[in-house]
Design an enzyme around this catalytic site. Sequence first.
Site, PDB file in Angstrom:
ATOM      1  CB  SER A 188       3.768  -3.287   5.619  1.00 26.49           C
ATOM      2  OG  SER A 188       3.364  -2.591   6.769  1.00 26.49           O
TER       3      SER A 188
ATOM      4  CD  GLN B 129      -2.697  -0.998   2.598  1.00 28.28           C
ATOM      5  OE1 GLN B 129      -2.314  -1.750   3.492  1.00 28.28           O
ATOM      6  NE2 GLN B 129      -3.719  -0.180   2.757  1.00 28.28           N
TER       7      GLN B 129
ATOM      8  CD  GLU C  86      -4.989  -1.940   6.696  1.00 28.46           C
ATOM      9  OE1 GLU C  86      -3.835  -2.041   7.123  1.00 28.46           O
ATOM     10  OE2 GLU C  86      -5.399  -0.928   6.082  1.00 28.46           O
TER      11      GLU C  86
ATOM     12  CB  SER D 274       0.330   6.504   5.672  1.00 24.63           C
ATOM     13  OG  SER D 274      -0.786   5.824   6.185  1.00 24.63           O
TER      14      SER D 274
ATOM     15  CB  SER E 114      -5.262   5.632  14.495  1.00 28.14           C
ATOM     16  OG  SER E 114      -6.328   6.555  14.335  1.00 28.14           O
TER      17      SER E 114
ATOM     18  CD  GLU F 164      -6.179   7.729  18.649  1.00 28.53           C
ATOM     19  OE1 GLU F 164      -5.570   7.728  19.721  1.00 28.53           O
ATOM     20  OE2 GLU F 164      -5.798   7.078  17.644  1.00 28.53           O
TER      21      GLU F 164
END
Length: 408
Positions: free
Chosen positions: A173, A138, A256, A141, A376, A378
């Site tokens: 990753s 991916q 995911e 980010s 995350s 959050e």
Amino acid sequence: MRTTDQELADFAATARKWLAEHVPPRADEAGRPVAVFHDLPLEEERALLGRIQEWLRVKFDAGYGALSWPVEHGGAGLSALHEEAFAEVEREFDTPGQHELTSVSTALIAPTVQMFGTDAQKARLVRPLLRGDALACQLFSEPSAGSDLAGLATRAVRDADDWVVNGQKVWSSGAQFAGWGELIARTDPDAPKHKGLTAFLLPMDTPGVDVRPLRQMSGGSSFCEVFLDDVRIPDSLRLGEVGGGWAVTLATLGFERGHSGATADVGGGFAQLLDTARQLGRTGDPDVRRVLAEVWVAERLAAVAAQRDRETQLAGAEPGPLGSLRKLAWSQRLALVSGAAAVVLGPRLVADHGDGTFRWTEHVLGAPGYRIAGGSDEIQRTIIGERLLGLPPEPRADRNVPWKDIPR
């Protein structure tokens, strides 16, 4: 047609027999590695990936590699419940294990390409990704766009039949081993941030792609930063519509979150903690007994939740935002194991006594990564609050504001 418990039991028995013919049984659950992320030299990690890829090929060729995929797309045409049942049985055997990159390739990017790709893209990538012949990472980010992924700044500018991409990605990753990347880039800075994105399939050997592994505090370098300098991508490798990149992104993130913790065999747990406590003669300590009980209860609750999800699917319902709840619970369980390891080991957690217990540092230092990976904590709480609990949405000052006008 709904799957019955008996059908799942029969399928699991057949799968167990097949696995027993191809790999040895796992001898000792307590002796299983407790590391969350690999800490291997480059060539050893490459060799591990090679063994996992070969195992993926063996499973795929036997009909166990894409169980929940439709037959016309190269799968077995079974349900997600069959996939979970196979994963549970597979844990009983000594397979090569898992790697973030192979999981991303098979469980995230392959279904995304199947959903949004052209016929040519699907023919080129889906089967190779599922079978382990191709690996894809991916490229989502960025240093300034993590949880707020839609605020990403990597730019893709149209130039005839190509797109020219400049920017930087991070936390990719396995990018150093990947042949492909699913790239999200901004193609319209005048549109609101969610609407100005486009997805691409990027061959990682394209000129201008610079992959730099990042050393993690757990010791390994699975994560990478990727620099893109005048990278040219043909429009034929655009994934989905121009400006439709957010829909592609949400699909991949949905895969995911559904995958996180569902079939993963990551980190340590009750069996390994109990083995360590016995090794150190600490099973009589009240604090050790308390934390062991907490981990055991957490694992049993996770099993009950998984069973309830399974029964919900048997009834024909979709899990929906429950994936966020399960993912959050999984990351919290990893943290709970870390706290328990600290109680069981005491000073041994920070000093190698040569008795094998120091391996728990690989769990403790790696577990926080899953509070970020897959969205995350959050973000998961926001999804749970808004979509499960029906709470008012959080105020968003940048709604309908052109990306170029958002303060950064």
